[in-house]
Design a protein around this motif. Structure first.
Motif, short mmCIF file in Angstrom:
data_model
loop_
_atom_site.label_atom_id
_atom_site.label_comp_id
_atom_site.label_asym_id
_atom_site.label_seq_id
_atom_site.Cartn_x
_atom_site.Cartn_y
_atom_site.Cartn_z
N GLY A 197 0.57 -1.45 -0.14
CA GLY A 197 -0.12 0.19 -0.06
C GLY A 197 0.89 1.23 0.10
N LEU A 198 0.09 2.36 -0.51
CA LEU A 198 0.87 3.68 -0.63
C LEU A 198 0.69 4.40 0.64
N THR A 199 1.52 5.15 1.22
CA THR A 199 1.44 6.10 2.39
C THR A 199 0.63 7.27 1.83
N THR A 200 0.31 8.21 2.51
CA THR A 200 -0.33 9.40 2.31
C THR A 200 0.19 10.04 1.36
N THR A 201 1.62 10.56 1.66
CA THR A 201 2.24 11.37 0.75
C THR A 201 2.26 10.76 -0.77
N GLU A 202 2.73 9.27 -0.75
CA GLU A 202 2.72 8.55 -2.01
C GLU A 202 1.37 8.70 -2.78
N LEU A 203 0.18 8.64 -2.03
CA LEU A 203 -0.85 8.78 -2.66
C LEU A 203 -1.32 10.16 -3.29
N LEU A 204 -0.91 10.89 -2.64
CA LEU A 204 -0.73 12.47 -3.25
C LEU A 204 0.10 12.54 -4.37
#
Ligand SMILES: *Cc1c(COP(=O)(O)O)cnc(C)c1O
Length: 645
Positions: free
Chosen positions: A219-226
């Motif tokens: 899964g992606l972290t929140t920063t990676e998601l952005l």
């Protein structure tokens, strides 16, 4: 008054874990129904005997594909009911995760039923995707790609989209986005959609708890998601972003944790939507649990919710959050695997014999005054033990046994004396055990004694091949005799498999309130085979099963249940001795040449005649096609009289 059948149904918990598919008929045999409440049924013992007549012997994996279809309907109905009830605006679709059971017959049956509801597939590797791409899916169903992906994997996904499938590539890490954008630049025709797998703060519960939470592997972290959203926007490809995915683990036992994860995921979904991404699908992963022990609790092998409660909580929670955030309700994608496939398969094994572990009197013990004092005292304990003194006498017996071995090691008593003492000791234990079980409160030490004294039934199968999760994870599977269920079981037993591994045992059994240390089984009859079924083994066990001792796959039969009973639709022979050796790179030619060479040498040396030599070679080569498991002919069960009280 309860009948013997009602009692055994309760002893084995059939109604608790059976989900309405299994029952016992008047003959006392286990039966399978193609759906809950369906009047049609198949007698498992009849099927096994029928197969035996065709040379298909235990162990046999029996598949009932109709149960996959029944589970599909159960899941679909639960969700459509919740959608109506809560006036949810989106739809619900499943994608079956291939990894749970990739067998073509399972996946095809799933698609046959699931296509009516636009249920699709999920692939987690190139090989799974390669298999999935050739299968017919309904036009609107999805093909979701999870797992770590290299460029080739992603190219295969693009090819799937071009061929007309609705492919979603779920980004697990940023490098996958680079591959996608590069391929998209020159790709023509239908493109796949993109999904993002998020790492939730919420964790699941049960054995797979660490699949969720911040430290999860995927899964992606929140920063990676952005970062993904920004880069898609920069590349002018934000239209590809259609799905948000999470999966907090398998066999989620606790509904509260599931609700929390849904809340968090729905919130992330809403926020992404508000960033002007055309997202419309929320993939809530798998994890719907199977209640293997039937206890309806948050215990590892159970679940404290029904399919309907699960659906209600998912639909209601997502609706609440989306309404609060003012975003449209997404289509919910669900990746349930275990729930759909666990019920459809059972492994049939036959008990070969009872293994003796405690010392038993082969000839009755006679004590005379010349015997050593310790033997005489053990004899006295045996004669005078009662329900009033059994604890004290048991402790005395333990001391005497110590003394017996000390004397033996000092050379003061003979082997015969030692044997006599051991037999007397175990006699005292058996009597103490009987009294302990009769008393209202069973002291803990007698619980352990029971386990020590219980019978060990040798079963024709490999734990490592057929129920690996029991070995690896202490996962419980219900185990039931397929016959004699109209008779009260009188023995307590644990099971040993036929591998040369002391881990190859089953000594934990399902129970409504606890985990049973021993299983109630019937006394073995030397003239009748005794078959046991390992139930609910349709999820994960086949794919995870390994080649320990080169046993390979058991025989397999596919059964269709109809008005007349059953139809054997397909029989697949288990691994042969030659194939099993081949898996370890012993090719047939190499083995046959090698053996022949050695025999030829013996002939040259004059140790074997030509005729003997060629007979030997023929015998060896004919073994190539033999079944790897224990072959049984005629009277295969050796029963022994024990616990005769
Ligand atoms: C294993 C897996 C599933 C299936 O989980 P079940 O517990 O069998 O429903 C679903 N999604 C993903 C991403 C998985 O890895």
């Amino acid at each position: 008054m309860t009948t013997a059948i009602e009692q055994t149904v309760e002893t084995y918990g059939i109604e608790n874990w059976g989900a309405g598919y299994f029952d016992v008929n008047r003959k006392g045999n286990l039966i399978v129904r193609p759906a809950e409440g369906d009047p049609r049924s198949a007698d498992v013992k009849e099927i096994v005997e029928d197969l035996a007549r065709r040379g298909i012997t235990a162990p046999i994996l029996l598949r009932f594909p109709q149960l996959v279809a029944a589970q599909v309907r159960k899941l679909q109905r639960a969700f459509s009911k919740s959608i109506r009830e809560f006036e949810y605006q989106g739809a619900h679709m499943c994608v079956y995760p291939m990894k749970v059971n990739q067998q073509r017959s399972v996946v095809e049956e799933y698609l046959r039923e699931g296509s009516r509801y636009d249920f699709g597939l999920e692939a987690g590797s190139k090989a799974e995707l390669y298999a999935a791409m050739a299968l017919e899916q309904s036009a609107d169903s999805l093909l979701v790609l999870n797992g770590f992906k290299d460029e080739e994997f992603i190219q295969l996904g693009f090819a799937g989209a071009k061929s007309g499938k609705r492919v979603v590539i779920v980004i697990e890490k940023l490098s996958e986005l680079d591959h996608i954008l590069r391929i998209a630049e020159t790709h023509e025709g239908n493109s796949p959609m993109i999904g993002m797998r998020v790492k939730l703060y919420s964790k699941g519960s049960g054995r797979w708890e660490k699949s969720g939470g911040e430290a999860a592997k995927f899964g992606l972290t929140t920063t990676e998601l952005l970062e993904v959203i920004n880069r898609l926007k920069e590349a002018g490809q934000i239209d590809m972003l259609r799905l948000l995915h999470f999966h907090i683990g398998s066999q989620l036992t606790d509904i509260k944790r599931i609700k929390n994860a849904m809340k968090e995921a729905a919130r992330v979904y809403a926020k992404v939507y508000q960033m002007k991404a055309p997202i419309e699908l929320l993939d809530v992963g798998g994890g719907m649990a199977v209640d293997y022990d039937g206890s309806k609790t948050a215990f590892d092998s159970s679940a404290n919710y029904s399919a309907q409660e699960f659906a209600n909580d998912v639909i209601y929670t997502i609706k609440q959050v989306c309404d609060d955030e003012n975003v449209p309700h997404p289509t919910i994608i669900q990746e349930s695997g275990r729930f759909l496939s666990a019920y459809h398969a059972m492994l049939i094994t036959n008990i070969l014999e009872e293994i003796e572990t405690v010392v038993e009197d082969i000839t009755p013990i006679e004590i005379d005054e010349d015997d050593p004092q310790v033997v005489i005292e053990l004899g006295d304990l045996r004669e005078t033990i009662t329900i009033k003194n059994y604890r004290e006498y048991y402790h005395d017996a333990l001391e005497h046994r110590e003394e017996l071995f000390t004397l033996f090691n000092l050379g003061l008593i003979s082997l015969e004396d030692r044997a006599k003492g051991e037999v007397l000791f175990w006699d005292v234990c058996e009597r103490a055990d009987r009294y302990a079980q009769q008393s209202k409160y069973v002291p803990e030490e007698f619980g352990d004694l029971r386990k020590l004294l219980c019978a060990k039934y040798l079963a024709n199968f490999s734990v490592f091949r057929s129920v690996p999760d029991h070995w690896a994870l202490d996962q419980l599977f219900p185990i039931v005799p397929i016959q004699s269920l109209n008779k009260t079981p009188t023995e307590f037993a644990t099971l040993c498999d036929i591998t040369c591994d002391s881990d190859g045992v089953v000594d934990k059994f399902v129970d409504l309130h606890d985990v049973k240390q021993v299983l109630e089984l019937h006394k073995l009859d030397p003239d009748e085979p005794y078959y046991l079924a390992f139930m609910l083994v349709g999820a994960y066990q086949e794919a995870m099963g390994n080649n320990h001792n080169l046993f390979g796959a058991p025989n397999e039969a596919h059964i269709h249940i109809d008005e007349e009973g059953y139809l054997i639709k397909k029989v697949i022979r288990g691994t042969t001795v030659g194939e099993a050796a081949g898996r370890a790179r012993y090719e047939r030619g190499l083995l046959h040449d090698g053996f022949r060479r050695q025999v030829t040498q013996r002939i040259k040396d004059g140790e074997l005649s030509e005729a003997e030599g060629s007979e030997l070679v023929n015998f060896y080569e004919s073994r190539y096609d033999a079944y790897t498991y224990i072959a049984v002919n005629g009277n295969q069960v050796k029963g022994r009289r024990r616990h005769d009280y």
